[in-house]
Write an enzyme that holds these catalytic residues in place. Sequence first.
Site, mmCIF file in Angstrom:
data_model
loop_
_atom_site.group_PDB
_atom_site.id
_atom_site.type_symbol
_atom_site.label_atom_id
_atom_site.label_comp_id
_atom_site.label_asym_id
_atom_site.label_seq_id
_atom_site.Cartn_x
_atom_site.Cartn_y
_atom_site.Cartn_z
ATOM 1 N N GLU A 1 -9.065 0.559 5.417
ATOM 2 C CA GLU A 1 -9.526 0.124 4.101
ATOM 3 C C GLU A 1 -9.251 -1.378 3.928
ATOM 4 O O GLU A 1 -10.146 -2.153 3.621
ATOM 5 C CB GLU A 1 -8.788 0.925 3.028
ATOM 6 C CG GLU A 1 -9.143 0.538 1.603
ATOM 7 C CD GLU A 1 -8.290 1.240 0.574
ATOM 8 O OE1 GLU A 1 -8.677 1.242 -0.609
ATOM 9 O OE2 GLU A 1 -7.222 1.787 0.933
ATOM 10 N N HIS A 2 -7.992 -1.788 4.107
ATOM 11 C CA HIS A 2 -7.595 -3.197 4.011
ATOM 12 C C HIS A 2 -7.107 -3.659 5.383
ATOM 13 O O HIS A 2 -6.252 -3.003 5.988
ATOM 14 C CB HIS A 2 -6.448 -3.392 3.012
ATOM 15 C CG HIS A 2 -6.709 -2.831 1.652
ATOM 16 N ND1 HIS A 2 -6.250 -1.589 1.249
ATOM 17 C CD2 HIS A 2 -7.390 -3.342 0.595
ATOM 18 C CE1 HIS A 2 -6.626 -1.364 -0.001
ATOM 19 N NE2 HIS A 2 -7.325 -2.407 -0.421
ATOM 20 N N ASP B 1 -6.921 -7.094 -4.407
ATOM 21 C CA ASP B 1 -6.862 -5.996 -5.377
ATOM 22 C C ASP B 1 -7.165 -6.475 -6.790
ATOM 23 O O ASP B 1 -7.725 -5.722 -7.593
ATOM 24 C CB ASP B 1 -5.475 -5.353 -5.362
ATOM 25 C CG ASP B 1 -5.379 -4.201 -4.385
ATOM 26 O OD1 ASP B 1 -6.412 -3.814 -3.804
ATOM 27 O OD2 ASP B 1 -4.262 -3.672 -4.210
ATOM 28 N N HIS C 1 1.658 3.028 -3.320
ATOM 29 C CA HIS C 1 0.651 3.790 -4.079
ATOM 30 C C HIS C 1 1.012 5.266 -4.137
ATOM 31 O O HIS C 1 1.049 5.862 -5.205
ATOM 32 C CB HIS C 1 -0.733 3.624 -3.446
ATOM 33 C CG HIS C 1 -1.456 2.412 -3.918
ATOM 34 N ND1 HIS C 1 -1.855 2.234 -5.223
ATOM 35 C CD2 HIS C 1 -1.859 1.300 -3.256
ATOM 36 C CE1 HIS C 1 -2.470 1.073 -5.349
ATOM 37 N NE2 HIS C 1 -2.483 0.482 -4.167
ATOM 38 N N GLN D 1 0.826 -1.207 0.000
ATOM 39 C CA GLN D 1 0.000 0.000 0.000
ATOM 40 C C GLN D 1 0.858 1.254 0.000
ATOM 41 O O GLN D 1 0.504 2.261 -0.605
ATOM 42 C CB GLN D 1 -0.939 0.006 1.207
ATOM 43 C CG GLN D 1 -1.991 -1.080 1.158
ATOM 44 C CD GLN D 1 -2.719 -1.115 -0.175
ATOM 45 O OE1 GLN D 1 -3.446 -0.204 -0.528
ATOM 46 N NE2 GLN D 1 -2.514 -2.179 -0.929
ATOM 47 N N HIS E 1 -54.230 15.463 4.301
ATOM 48 C CA HIS E 1 -53.727 14.102 4.482
ATOM 49 C C HIS E 1 -54.788 13.252 5.186
ATOM 50 O O HIS E 1 -55.084 12.118 4.771
ATOM 51 C CB HIS E 1 -52.452 14.108 5.346
ATOM 52 C CG HIS E 1 -51.196 14.421 4.593
ATOM 53 N ND1 HIS E 1 -50.943 15.648 4.061
ATOM 54 C CD2 HIS E 1 -50.108 13.645 4.304
ATOM 55 C CE1 HIS E 1 -49.761 15.640 3.469
ATOM 56 N NE2 HIS E 1 -49.231 14.431 3.599
#
Length: 441
Positions: free
Chosen positions: A334-335, A368, A269, A266, A427
Amino acid sequence: MSVAIRQLATAAPDFEAEFQRVLHWSAQTDRAIEERVASILDDVKARGDAALLEYTQRFDGLAASSVAALEITQDELRSALDAITPAQRSALDGAARRVRSFHQRQLDACGRSWSYRDEDGTLLGQKVTPLDRVGIYVPGGKAAYPSSVLMSALPAKVAGVGEIVMVVPTPNGERNALVLAAAAIAGVDRVFTIGGAQAIAALAHGTATIPAVDKITGPGNAYVASAKRRVFGQVGIDMIAGPSEILVLADGSTPADWVAMDLFSQAEHDELAQSILLCPDAGYIARVKAEIDRLLPGMPRRDVIRASLEGRGALIHTRSMEEACAISNRIAPEHLEVSARDPQRFEPLLRHAGAIFLGAFTSESLGDYCAGPNHVLPTSGTARFSSPLGVYDFQKRSSLIEVSEAGAQVLGPIAAELAYGEGLQAHAQAAEFRLKKGDAR
């Protein structure tokens, strides 16, 4: 040279303060980006294709006589599919098969219409229908992402979306064959070689050439994220993605170099990505740190990895695996890898994560690319209330209500009483008009 990654211990008196420094990340984009994006969106909305052509030439160095010339035909997609190597074709087919199968199960589990009738004959239910047209954004600046094509397009296809419009930047006109081949395999209907905020504007508002969509999915840079935030409401969006994250819970049983490389996966990235290890074994943490120092010089993206690990990474010594799970829930990564001998023991303790990877052999990178579940995941702690991209993101639900005459006699007085209490006489009377004579107020 040693990597200066933070090393913390939950038993230390200053842990909480140091831990908060690790977690802190401002999701606010630069004000100049926000202002530029607003200008681009307004310009594309006002001038359509003409603005798209100007921005595509300015930002991607790609000149075209018309936006139609920026569309990649189905024949070109099939040609790209035929041109890739047999190994690449096999990998794409295998990944697509698993991704499609997973999302088909998702559809079977929660994506169907349903209804029932109660004892008075009233029908109640839910009608599930796919979106008519969606746009998928595929990044194409620093790298090519055929996996992102599969992850956005296949669940949309499984959901039954009528038309998928893909946009992908092609700087200087360089088209990536794997990306186009993935679009062919996934059944993307139209592909345009545009990117950035201008592509989001075109999908949201439509131009003379590019049709407006109902929802936009897919990751992108700060300009894309800002544009998606601004067009939300005009169209749906999947999420606003922040920097990528991995959290590894390790009991010390996994080879240390495996975990070091998982942290790299990661960190490579970008510099803002976050990689954290939580482990109750101080000796194991030291071995992972040694592997980080040993392996980093051989990584092509070592400068990015180093910046990420030193800027936002951490190796945290916990009192126990149970405490590590509690900290993980606070982070909501996230992971999340559970790299332990018995990962199933700890899985029930984990409540917040985009995706949970169980066991030493389950590297995040498999998720992934080809495991099956979607890799478009909530970041920046939003896994506390958000979910991975899925079939449900490409569907909408309509409630079904068919009240029988007998049911109107039961429901009418209830509705009227509440409506009068709210001061909404129309109503109330709309319900009472359907009551049998003598039953109304």
